[in-house]
Design an enzyme around this catalytic site. Structure first.
Site, PDB file in Angstrom:
ATOM      1  N   TYR A 147     146.160 -32.773  22.014  1.00  0.00           N
ATOM      2  CA  TYR A 147     144.756 -32.460  22.269  1.00  0.00           C
ATOM      3  C   TYR A 147     144.673 -31.700  23.585  1.00  0.00           C
ATOM      4  CZ  TYR A 147     139.781 -33.163  23.348  1.00  0.00           C
ATOM      5  OH  TYR A 147     138.451 -32.988  23.674  1.00  0.00           O
ATOM      6  N   ASP A 242     150.065 -28.533  29.505  1.00  0.00           N
ATOM      7  CA  ASP A 242     148.780 -29.200  29.679  1.00  0.00           C
ATOM      8  C   ASP A 242     149.065 -30.591  30.244  1.00  0.00           C
ATOM      9  OD1 ASP A 242     146.350 -30.395  29.626  1.00  0.00           O
ATOM     10  OD2 ASP A 242     145.948 -30.055  27.491  1.00  0.00           O
ATOM     11  N   LYS A 270     141.593 -35.159  34.918  1.00  0.00           N
ATOM     12  CA  LYS A 270     141.625 -36.622  35.013  1.00  0.00           C
ATOM     13  C   LYS A 270     141.951 -37.127  36.428  1.00  0.00           C
ATOM     14  CE  LYS A 270     141.736 -37.395  30.128  1.00  0.00           C
ATOM     15  NZ  LYS A 270     142.243 -36.421  29.179  1.00  0.00           N
TER      16      LYS A 270
HETATM   17  C1  LIG Z   1     141.563 -35.227  28.411  1.00  0.00           C
HETATM   18  C2  LIG Z   1     142.408 -34.069  28.082  1.00  0.00           C
HETATM   19  C3  LIG Z   1     141.876 -32.756  28.011  1.00  0.00           C
HETATM   20  C4  LIG Z   1     140.414 -32.474  28.114  1.00  0.00           C
HETATM   21  O1  LIG Z   1     139.883 -32.777  29.349  1.00  0.00           O
HETATM   22  P1  LIG Z   1     138.293 -33.011  29.473  1.00  0.00           P
HETATM   23  O2  LIG Z   1     138.099 -33.222  30.938  1.00  0.00           O
HETATM   24  O3  LIG Z   1     137.978 -34.184  28.620  1.00  0.00           O
HETATM   25  O4  LIG Z   1     137.646 -31.771  28.994  1.00  0.00           O
HETATM   26  C5  LIG Z   1     142.763 -31.715  27.814  1.00  0.00           C
HETATM   27  N1  LIG Z   1     144.071 -31.931  27.666  1.00  0.00           N
HETATM   28  C6  LIG Z   1     144.604 -33.154  27.724  1.00  0.00           C
HETATM   29  C7  LIG Z   1     146.073 -33.338  27.577  1.00  0.00           C
HETATM   30  C8  LIG Z   1     143.798 -34.267  27.907  1.00  0.00           C
HETATM   31  O5  LIG Z   1     144.326 -35.495  27.911  1.00  0.00           O
END
Ligand SMILES: *Cc1c(COP(=O)(O)O)cnc(C)c1O
Length: 429
Positions: A147, A242, A270
């Protein structure tokens, strides 16, 4: 004891559903996967959250991983108070933004230049645009079950919430856009080689969660990630790690440091906001120099680098740099995982678990999965029973079998011991 009295959580959920789709502002919060009423949180402190009925939980959701130092850490709260007193937002640059960007670049040396944004989605969306703008190519490779936020190009066979509801590809994404996203199997090196063999000239970039935390927890194999790096280098494609979840969650050096692999671009989020909306993208100087106004790839944000949010991020990042922070966090997370595994064994429940730094995965199958297909073999019903039994006893795991869990520095042996005791009962349900 079950009660017929309506709880405050129930009342709030009814009210919320009348005005907010499914009553929540982000899908997994709705508890659709596990059933029941979402807990409306009234406050949080250290390893605990309290719901609207005043019930206390040991929290392993940790605001989806942001709360690495524990909730409402006094130093973070103080930094936010101070910053708020100086004004909430200026829409002009500040010294604190430089400090945070410098710190991120120091800890993650692959990031020669860094830009701050407000969400992980913005960071990944921009990283893709940048890969396309830099290479002049249209296609992006992603992996099933990963994701990367809810940008159009990335909501194709995505993990996390998308996976939880069984429609990992979103409606509303035109086929012309989805068609530029090539979805491959995570940890399948041969398939990746094949894709480059067939389409190298069209591939702008590859985006990956090096340690996938949105299909529960699946580590990328070193061979898979190394080959990915080589193929991108060989064919001039941009490798995007990511690390919105893994960044400063698995360790101070992030996933890329653990593997010793240098991506071209990195996305963070995060943890770096410490519970406030801060995310970032950064990487190779020649690629980052394509960002407006230096270059032709547009990106902007009214609240980007917001001073109050950045203050929370800086205070959090100061704490995680204290000596031994990740050693202790890893130790506690390992203790939790071992305790849960033993508890399951005692109850003869097919179960396995693993952790990396301060994140963990719980799998209702005999061995930890190494692929998306194996994640899908986990017993979802068994997870749901376990989830509710734990919740009822005051332990809050993420409400989906496909989410990773998070331990914070505020979780001590006492909370972990209590959790294992609860698990012995919950596995028996
Ligand atoms: C949480 C997450 C996102 C999205 O971040 P948001 O702040 O919720 O938009 C993208 N990539 C990864 C790996 C994530 O865990």
């Amino acid at each position: 004891m079950s009660t017929t009295m309506t709880s405050r959580n129930d009342t709030l959920f009814d009210r919320a559903q009348r005005i907010i789709p499914a009553g929540v502002n982000s899908p997994v919060r709705a508890f659709r996967a596990v059933g029941g009423t979402p807990r409306f949180i009234a406050r949080a402190e250290g390893p605990h959250t309290w719901d609207a009925d005043g019930k206390r939980y040991i929290d392993y959701m940790g605001s989806w991983g942001t709360a690495v130092v524990g909730h409402a850490h006094p130093k973070v709260v103080e930094a936010v108070r101070e910053a708020a007193g100086r004004g909430l937002s200026y829409g002009a640059p500040t010294e604190a933004e430089i400090e945070l960007a410098e710190l991120l670049a120091k800890l993650v040396p692959s990031m020669a230049l860094v830009r701050l944004v407000s969400s992980g989605t913005e960071a990944t969306m921009t990283a893709l645009r940048l890969a396309r703008g830099f290479t002049g190519r249209p296609k992006i490779i992603k992996f099933e079950g990963c994701y990367h936020g809810h940008g159009d190009s990335l909501l194709v066979k995505a993990g996390s919430g998308a996976l939880t509801f069984g429609n990992p590809s979103s409606a509303g994404v035109p086929p012309e856009i989805a068609g530029h996203t090539i979805v491959l199997s995570f940890n399948d090196t041969a398939q990746l080689e094949d894709a480059f063999r067939k389409m190298a000239g069209e591939i702008a970039g590859v985006i990956v969660e090096p340690i996938a935390g949105n299909m529960n927890l699946v580590e990328g194999s070193a061979e898979f990630l190394r080959r990915m790096r080589d193929l991108c280098t060989q064919h001039g494609a941009v490798l995007i790690f990511d690390e919105v979840m893994t960044g400063f969650r698995v360790g101070l050096e992030c996933a890329q440091g653990r593997y010793g692999i240098t991506p071209d671009l990195t996305t963070l989020g995060k943890v770096i906001g410490g519970g406030m909306p801060v995310a970032a993208f950064g990487g190779r100087r020649d690629i980052m120099e394509c960002v407006a106004p230096l270059g032709p790839v547009y990106q902007a944000g009214t609240l980007s680098g917001n001073p109050v949010a950045v203050a929370a991020g800086l205070a959090t990042m100061k704490i995680v740099q204290e000596p031994g922070f990740y050693d202790l966090l890893s130790l506690h997370t390992e203790a939790l995982v071992e305790g849960l595994t033993l508890a399951a064994k005692k109850c003869r429940v097919p179960f396995s678990a693993k952790s990396v730094g301060g994140m963990f995965g719980l799998f209702f199958r005999a061995t930890p999965p190494t692929s998306f297909a194996e994640v899908m073999q986990c017993d979802k019903d068994a997870f749901n029973r376990f989830f509710h039994a734990a919740l009822e006893r005051g332990v809050y795991f993420a409400p989906s079998a496909f989410e990773a869990g998070f331990v914070s520095a505020a979780h001590t042996e006492a909370e972990i011991g209590d959790t294992v005791s609860v698990a012995v009962q919950a596995f028996g349900q």
